[in-house]
Design a protein around this motif. Structure first.
Motif, PDB file in Angstrom:
ATOM      1  N   ILE A  37      66.888   0.101 -21.268  1.00  0.00           N
ATOM      2  CA  ILE A  37      66.725  -1.159 -21.559  1.00  0.00           C
ATOM      3  C   ILE A  37      67.151  -1.595 -23.001  1.00  0.00           C
ATOM      4  CG2 ILE A  37      64.729  -3.013 -22.030  1.00  0.00           C
ATOM      5  CD1 ILE A  37      65.011  -1.967 -19.161  1.00  0.00           C
ATOM      6  N   PRO A  38      68.071  -2.425 -23.317  1.00  0.00           N
ATOM      7  CA  PRO A  38      68.677  -2.606 -24.491  1.00  0.00           C
ATOM      8  C   PRO A  38      67.702  -3.336 -25.362  1.00  0.00           C
ATOM      9  CG  PRO A  38      69.599  -4.343 -22.933  1.00  0.00           C
ATOM     10  CD  PRO A  38      68.600  -3.347 -22.270  1.00  0.00           C
ATOM     11  N   VAL A  39      67.663  -3.050 -26.895  1.00  0.00           N
ATOM     12  CA  VAL A  39      66.965  -3.575 -27.690  1.00  0.00           C
ATOM     13  C   VAL A  39      67.716  -4.393 -28.497  1.00  0.00           C
ATOM     14  CG1 VAL A  39      65.472  -3.201 -29.789  1.00  0.00           C
ATOM     15  CG2 VAL A  39      65.693  -1.649 -27.687  1.00  0.00           C
ATOM     16  N   PRO A  40      67.488  -5.807 -28.593  1.00  0.00           N
ATOM     17  CA  PRO A  40      68.261  -6.838 -29.630  1.00  0.00           C
ATOM     18  C   PRO A  40      67.888  -6.449 -30.872  1.00  0.00           C
ATOM     19  CG  PRO A  40      66.815  -7.889 -27.764  1.00  0.00           C
ATOM     20  CD  PRO A  40      66.489  -6.418 -27.464  1.00  0.00           C
ATOM     21  N   LEU A  41      68.853  -6.661 -31.623  1.00  0.00           N
ATOM     22  CA  LEU A  41      69.070  -6.329 -33.129  1.00  0.00           C
ATOM     23  C   LEU A  41      68.731  -4.942 -33.546  1.00  0.00           C
ATOM     24  CD1 LEU A  41      66.465  -9.366 -33.747  1.00  0.00           C
ATOM     25  CD2 LEU A  41      68.755  -9.300 -34.287  1.00  0.00           C
ATOM     26  N   ALA A  42      69.031  -3.922 -32.575  1.00  0.00           N
ATOM     27  CA  ALA A  42      69.008  -2.441 -33.041  1.00  0.00           C
ATOM     28  C   ALA A  42      70.335  -1.916 -33.570  1.00  0.00           C
ATOM     29  CB  ALA A  42      68.692  -1.665 -31.792  1.00  0.00           C
ATOM     30  N   PRO A  43      70.403  -1.194 -34.337  1.00  0.00           N
ATOM     31  CA  PRO A  43      71.419  -0.354 -34.431  1.00  0.00           C
ATOM     32  C   PRO A  43      72.433  -0.270 -33.570  1.00  0.00           C
ATOM     33  CG  PRO A  43      69.603   0.949 -35.616  1.00  0.00           C
ATOM     34  CD  PRO A  43      69.241  -0.297 -34.618  1.00  0.00           C
ATOM     35  N   VAL A  46      72.216   2.768 -31.341  1.00  0.00           N
ATOM     36  CA  VAL A  46      71.140   2.920 -30.189  1.00  0.00           C
ATOM     37  C   VAL A  46      71.404   2.261 -28.972  1.00  0.00           C
ATOM     38  CG1 VAL A  46      68.527   2.570 -30.117  1.00  0.00           C
ATOM     39  CG2 VAL A  46      69.507   3.039 -32.137  1.00  0.00           C
ATOM     40  N   LEU A  49      65.931   1.844 -24.805  1.00  0.00           N
ATOM     41  CA  LEU A  49      64.627   2.520 -24.515  1.00  0.00           C
ATOM     42  C   LEU A  49      64.626   2.931 -23.034  1.00  0.00           C
ATOM     43  CD1 LEU A  49      62.264   0.032 -26.354  1.00  0.00           C
ATOM     44  CD2 LEU A  49      63.167   2.476 -27.187  1.00  0.00           C
ATOM     45  N   ALA A  58      63.542   6.143 -27.436  1.00  0.00           N
ATOM     46  CA  ALA A  58      64.675   5.591 -27.767  1.00  0.00           C
ATOM     47  C   ALA A  58      65.836   6.449 -27.454  1.00  0.00           C
ATOM     48  CB  ALA A  58      64.758   5.385 -29.327  1.00  0.00           C
TER      49      ALA A  58
END
Lengths: 147, 646
Positions: A37-43, A46, A49, A58
């Protein structure tokens, strides 16, 4: 940096055509590729999750973290679960090759290499040119960078 | 004998004793005449000695033994308590801490540590040498071994030997008289070989509530013996038959008994590893997810039998969830009791005199949250002692009490813990902070002049801010309030600072008491599901394009007769940059008194979720407060509405 005998067990894996290794004591498990599951605003390195049996972990795209060319390998990709600072983190690698015990001297990373984008994450190098295996520095790879 | 299985137990038990030793010794330093404190310290040392000896840690046992001797002399007033002795005992506690840490890591203490230990033993031994008392009491043998040299002479061919453990009720008025009556009654139907503690100690009331009687009788029924002794003012009687054993058995039993004795003191508690508690919590989290899913299916089935069963399961699940959360609660004292020592040591290094007050030790909160709190609190306390507190000379010059006060308190405010670290030191000069902020280039002189005190204090928690003129051993360098702040925020808490120059400072931490289970509204944006805390969802509706206005280049709608910003959730999350026409399902969210609207792809539903902390890789910006597992088993991000872009 001094030469040392590396007689530890290593997990050898591919990123592209290059071989890399991490000590088996650092790798908790090897997991199949699954929905991340992608995480918006992550580096950017990454990927997102995953749900690992009730624990949320992560996942880092190791290839992107090392600044290597983005060649999708697909089928054989797996996630290595490593523990770092008390937290489980997943590392995506192209293919796990083997688990081997090395009884040879590891060489320091040549200074010119340490200055390259991926070289700063290298800990030491095992073996000669063709059969070269780079041992990665997990602490550096998973260090948080100031924004 | 294999002692490794007792090692972990030794480590955890000893650590508990070390915490209470530290606390009692600090108190003793202030009240040197309190005999109860000396007794407590003596008892802890004694227990550590026994346990260490039984697992073969002779070095530790030796030191504890020497310390115990010293304490015993102090207790019997053969020696007067003075600073060198207090310091020496503190040193032994430190030594024991490092030795236990080695054991915990699965190593035997290293030679250098051992040398330190034996040096310390000698030092303490020397301190214990004092005007010899006429009577050197043979230290009573409480090692747990049964002394058959005293039992055998009483035995006959048809007698049996029992160890009878009597525990008197907590509020017995005349303990020694009650004990005498018990012994007297027992002598009516058997012979007493000896008691632990010894009879004269029982008569002099030198025992807590429990004592053991080694008893030879012709009766061969534990039940019968129990009923003959009676129950008046007795809480519990345990009887076991004692058989003379081989040397090997004796060693094994001594080891076990040192621990079972401990276990008997707290029969209602069981130690559970935190790892297991975390697993339980994860499982309950999954169960909660499936409960919600089941409820949904049951509703769809329109079968009342299934619905009733699901309701039952749902109720039990809720209760289970509640119990698991409760089982994770521990008292603040778990970490608070370490702090007096931290403050004392810091004050000593800086040659300051500090009165440290602890309030709210008994407040309970989730273990994992408490553990995360320890480090920030140590930091704040050291800051208070080091930077906050003036030197004694400075305090006197400004007409203050020479002894500074630092208070750490915890209290429950609604569902949160409010923890404050307060000192009556020099306070924080907000003008100086503003000046520094300008120097750092964070703001212009004009900007800072308009800032309130509270806003000025926010600069304190920025990385790279440090007002200490020089680096001291106590506070170290480089780690500042910014670390404290980010740690507290990663736990879902907040920190604020209040201070009056010249009078003191107060750091207020708001943290959740337990791992949160919250009701959320699930919405989707760009095919991903996000959870919004229900408590912040004001309204959901279908937005029509004609209701959107543009004010100063920003899109807005009218909500409760005021203009509030509106945009796509996917845009606020930086998943897209194009705005396009705003229409479709929309949620109005409340954020600290103001509102903002977000257009979403669709409503997914409502769900109760267990909030898990977000990996530190993803903690950097505060867009998400945590993560949970969706009904489909996928990770699902929880939006921190307060930090969502408007």
């Amino acid at each position: 940096m001094t030469e040392k005998i590396a007689s530890e067990e290593k997990v050898i894996f591919n990123l592209g055509s290059e071989k890399f290794a991490l000590g088996t004591e650092k790798v908790k498990s090897i997991e199949e590729m699954q929905d991340i599951i992608p995480v918006p605003l992550a580096p950017p390195y990454v990927t997102g999750l995953i749900n690992l049996r009730g624990a949320i972990v992560a996942v880092v795209d190791l290839r992107q973290r090392l600044g290597l060319a983005d060649i999708q390998n697909g089928r054989d990709m797996v996630i290595l679960i490593v523990e770092h600072n008390g937290e489980d983190v997943g590392l995506i690698v192209d293919r796990v090759l083997s688990v081997e015990i090395f009884e040879m001297k590891s060489q320091p990373v040549p200074e010119a290499v340490t200055k390259t984008k991926s070289g700063r994450f290298y800990l030491s190098i095992l073996g000669a040119k063709d059969e070269k295996v780079v041992i990665l520095n997990l602490d550096k790879i998973l260090a948080l960078e100031e924004k | 004998m294999d002692t490794t299985k007792y090692r972990d137990l030794f480590v955890s038990e000893t650590r508990e004793h070390l915490v209470s030793l530290n606390r009692a010794l600090l108190a003793l330093e202030k009240n040197p005449d309190d005999p109860a404190l000396l007794d407590e310290i003596f008892r802890s040392m004694h227990t550590i000695k026994g346990m260490a000896g039984s697992i073969g840690q002779d070095q530790i046992a030796e030191l504890a033994h020497k310390a115990e001797d010293l304490l015993d002399r102090l207790r019997k007033r053969q020696l007067k308590l003075a600073q060198p002795q207090v310091d020496a005992i503190f040193e032994s506690i430190d030594y024991l801490e490092s030795a236990v840490a080695e054991l915990a890591a699965g190593r035997d203490p290293q030679q250098s540590l051992k040398d330190k230990g034996s040096g310390l033993s000698k030092k303490i031994e020397a301190l214990a040498v004092a005007p010899q008392s006429s009577k050197t009491e043979a230290s009573s043998n409480v090692s747990g071994g049964n002394d058959f040299s005293r039992i055998n002479p009483l035995k006959t061919a048809d007698s049996f030997v029992y160890k009878v453990r009597v525990l008197l009720e907590a509020d017995v008025a005349l303990k020694s008289a009650r004990a005498f009556l018990v012994l007297h009654t027992m002598e009516q139907f058997g012979k007493i070989a000896y008691t632990v503690p010894e009879r004269r100690d029982l008569e002099a009331e030198r025992f807590d509530r429990g004592f053991s009687v080694f008893f030879v009788t012709n009766l061969h029924s534990e039940k019968e013996i129990k009923s003959r002794i009676g129950y008046s003012e007795i809480e519990d009687i345990e009887i076991e038959e004692v058989v003379e054993e081989t040397e090997e058995e004796a060693v094994e039993r001594r080891t076990v008994s040192a621990f079972t004795q401990l276990a008997q003191e707290r029969p209602r508690e069981v130690k559970v590893s935190t790892e297991r508690l975390d697993k339980l919590m994860n499982l309950v989290g999954e169960l909660v997810v499936w409960r919600e899913r089941l409820k949904q299916l049951a509703q769809m089935s329109q079968n009342t039998l299934i619905q009733d069963s699901v309701d039952q399961v749902a109720q039990i699940t809720s209760e289970l969830q509640h119990q698991v959360l409760a089982s994770r609660l521990v008292a603040m004292s778990e970490i608070f009791d370490r702090f007096p020592r931290v403050v004392r040591d810091a004050a000593k290094v800086l040659n300051k005199d500090i009165d440290f007050k602890l309030e709210g030790r008994e407040l309970e909160m989730d273990r994992s949250i408490l553990q995360m709190l320890a480090e920030p609190l140590v930091h704040l306390l050291r800051n208070s002692v080091d930077h906050g507190m003036e030197t004694m000379v400075q305090r006197e010059a400004s007409g203050k009490r020479k002894i500074g006060t630092v208070t750490l308190s915890a209290q429950k405010v609604k569902d949160q813990a409010l923890i404050t670290v307060e000192d009556d030191g020099r306070g924080i000069d907000h003008e100086m902070i503003k000046k520094k902020a300008v120097e750092k280039g964070w703001a212009t002189a004009e900007q800072v002049s308009g800032l309130s005190q509270k806003q000025a204090f926010d600069f304190l928690a920025r990385p790279g801010f440090s007002t200490a003129e020089k680096v001291t051993e106590v506070s170290g360098r480089g780690v500042g309030l910014d670390v404290v702040k980010s740690r507290i925020e990663s736990m879902g808490g907040s920190i604020s600072i209040e201070s009056t120059a010249g009078q003191g400072s107060r750091f207020l931490l708001n943290v959740p008491l337990s791992l949160a289970i919250i009701r959320t509204l699930l919405v989707s944006a760009r095919k991903q599901v996000y959870a919004l805390p229900m408590s912040q969802v004001m309204e959901t509706f279908e937005l029509k394009p004609e209701n959107v206005r543009t004010l100063q280049g920003k899109t807005a709608i009218v909500y409760r007769s005021q203009a509030i910003p509106v945009q796509r959730l996917s845009r606020a999350l930086k998943l897209e940059t194009e705005e396009g026409i705003l229409s479709g399902p929309t949620v109005v969210l409340e954020r600290q008194g103001s509102f903002a609207a977000y257009v979403i792809d669709r409503m997914v539903g409502q769900q109760e979720i267990v909030v898990k902390p977000l990996s530190r890789f993803l903690n950097a910006d505060k867009t998400f407060s945590g993560v949970a597992i969706s009904r489909e088993g996928h990770p699902m991000l929880i939006v921190d509405v307060n930090n969502l872009e408007t």
